[in-house]
Design an enzyme around this catalytic site. Structure first.
Site, mmCIF file in Angstrom:
data_model
loop_
_atom_site.group_PDB
_atom_site.id
_atom_site.type_symbol
_atom_site.label_atom_id
_atom_site.label_comp_id
_atom_site.label_asym_id
_atom_site.label_seq_id
_atom_site.Cartn_x
_atom_site.Cartn_y
_atom_site.Cartn_z
ATOM 1 N N ARG A 49 6.351 14.467 18.778
ATOM 2 C CA ARG A 49 5.832 13.326 19.552
ATOM 3 C C ARG A 49 6.558 13.173 20.879
ATOM 4 O O ARG A 49 5.935 12.987 21.928
ATOM 5 C CB ARG A 49 5.969 12.037 18.724
ATOM 6 C CG ARG A 49 5.001 11.948 17.553
ATOM 7 C CD ARG A 49 5.023 10.562 16.927
ATOM 8 N NE ARG A 49 6.328 10.255 16.355
ATOM 9 C CZ ARG A 49 6.659 10.444 15.087
ATOM 10 N NH1 ARG A 49 5.791 10.987 14.261
ATOM 11 N NH2 ARG A 49 7.854 10.125 14.630
ATOM 12 N N HIS A 94 11.923 -0.280 14.383
ATOM 13 C CA HIS A 94 11.353 1.026 14.701
ATOM 14 C C HIS A 94 10.147 1.286 13.809
ATOM 15 O O HIS A 94 9.900 0.557 12.842
ATOM 16 C CB HIS A 94 12.385 2.141 14.521
ATOM 17 C CG HIS A 94 13.337 2.260 15.669
ATOM 18 N ND1 HIS A 94 14.504 1.527 15.745
ATOM 19 C CD2 HIS A 94 13.291 3.012 16.799
ATOM 20 C CE1 HIS A 94 15.143 1.832 16.870
ATOM 21 N NE2 HIS A 94 14.432 2.727 17.520
ATOM 22 N N LYS A 147 10.568 6.574 11.095
ATOM 23 C CA LYS A 147 11.957 6.858 11.470
ATOM 24 C C LYS A 147 12.800 7.112 10.230
ATOM 25 O O LYS A 147 12.761 6.345 9.261
ATOM 26 C CB LYS A 147 12.537 5.718 12.290
ATOM 27 C CG LYS A 147 13.927 6.022 12.856
ATOM 28 C CD LYS A 147 14.332 4.986 13.899
ATOM 29 C CE LYS A 147 15.734 5.247 14.428
ATOM 30 N NZ LYS A 147 15.861 6.569 15.080
#
Length: 268
Positions: free
Chosen positions: A15, A158, A162
């Protein structure tokens, strides 16, 4: 006209790697010379630009490292970092280490490699995050002896994908603040049950994982009768990619050494 910075992107199919490729391709200060991935990556051979959602850049994703570049930007995984450092040393290529979750041993490897290479390493490449870190240092230094004491809590949010918690950025906020408060600071990760009265010499961390949040940190300085909150958040991942490219520009013609984003921003 100044020659463009020849940049290699490691983790180019991820990403963050895709956003680095996309932004670098739009910046005349850069020329993408390599898009690197692990040997089992399903995107090997694909054009790095098309993979990033932009027109083709005529650079296929490959597992081979280039023999030359002005900088490598690494957004990958901790398990790949040892190889990244070794390849940069072998090819004498400056490194922007943007991968998070590094072990103490890997941080030591970076410090050793920095004896022969210029390296920028930071838990976050975001310019806004690093400026907020500087502000947090100033708040802690100014208010550490405030009457009644000061409590510090760090909340980070987040995305659900993650893998590490708390974030490396949250831990770095805590390290910088602790440096101002003294050597006896304890780092407490979450609270549950009968914890008793809060200690005066601790920093608390709280990790939240929700949806697609690209990163948000809130630093709370709580005193008797008032508080200060510093909040910095990303609305997309481009701030991290842009910061890494800014760090790559900083490395051009730089002497060997281990640099931080404070150095990049002139805040050291």
């Amino acid at each position: 006209m100044t020659e463009p910075i020849r940049v290699a992107v490691h983790g180019a199919a991820g990403r963050m790697g895709r956003r680095v490729v996309a932004l670098a391709a739009q910046d005349p200060d850069f020329e993408i010379v390599a898009a690197i991935e692990h040997a089992d990556c399903s995107d090997l051979g694909h054009d790095a630009g098309l993979l990033a959602g932009i027109p083709a850049v005529d650079i296929p994703v490959a597992s081979q490292w280039p023999g030359f570049a002005d900088a490598v930007i690494d957004f990958s995984l901790p398990s790949a970092v040892d190889g990244v450092i070794a390849n940069c040393i072998a090819a004498k290529i400056p490194l922007v280490m943007a991968t998070t979750g590094l072990s103490p041993e890997q941080k030591n490897q970076l410090a050793e490699a920095a004896k022969t290479l210029p390296i920028v390493w930071a838990p976050s490449m975001s310019l806004a995050v690093n400026l907020t870190m500087k502000l947090a240092q100033q708040v802690a230094a100014t208010l550490k002896d405030v009457p009644g004491g000061m409590d510090v809590e760090i909340l980070e949010r987040h995305h659900r994908y993650k893998a590490d918690a708390p974030s490396g950025t949250a831990l770095r906020f805590g390290e910088l603040i602790a440096q101002q408060l003294g050597d006896d600071i304890r780092h407490v990760h979450g609270r549950e049950g009968e914890t008793g009265q809060r200690s005066r010499n601790e920093i608390g961390y709280h990790a939240i994982r929700v949806g697609d949040n690209p990163g948000e940190h809130t630093i709370v300085f709580g005193m008797l009768g008032e508080k200060i909150e510093l909040n910095v958040g990303a609305s997309n991942r481009d701030c991290y990619a842009s910061g890494a490219l800014t760090a790559a520009k900083f490395l051009k013609d730089r002497e060997p050494g281990l640099y931080s984003m404070f150095d990049v921003l002139g805040l050291s």
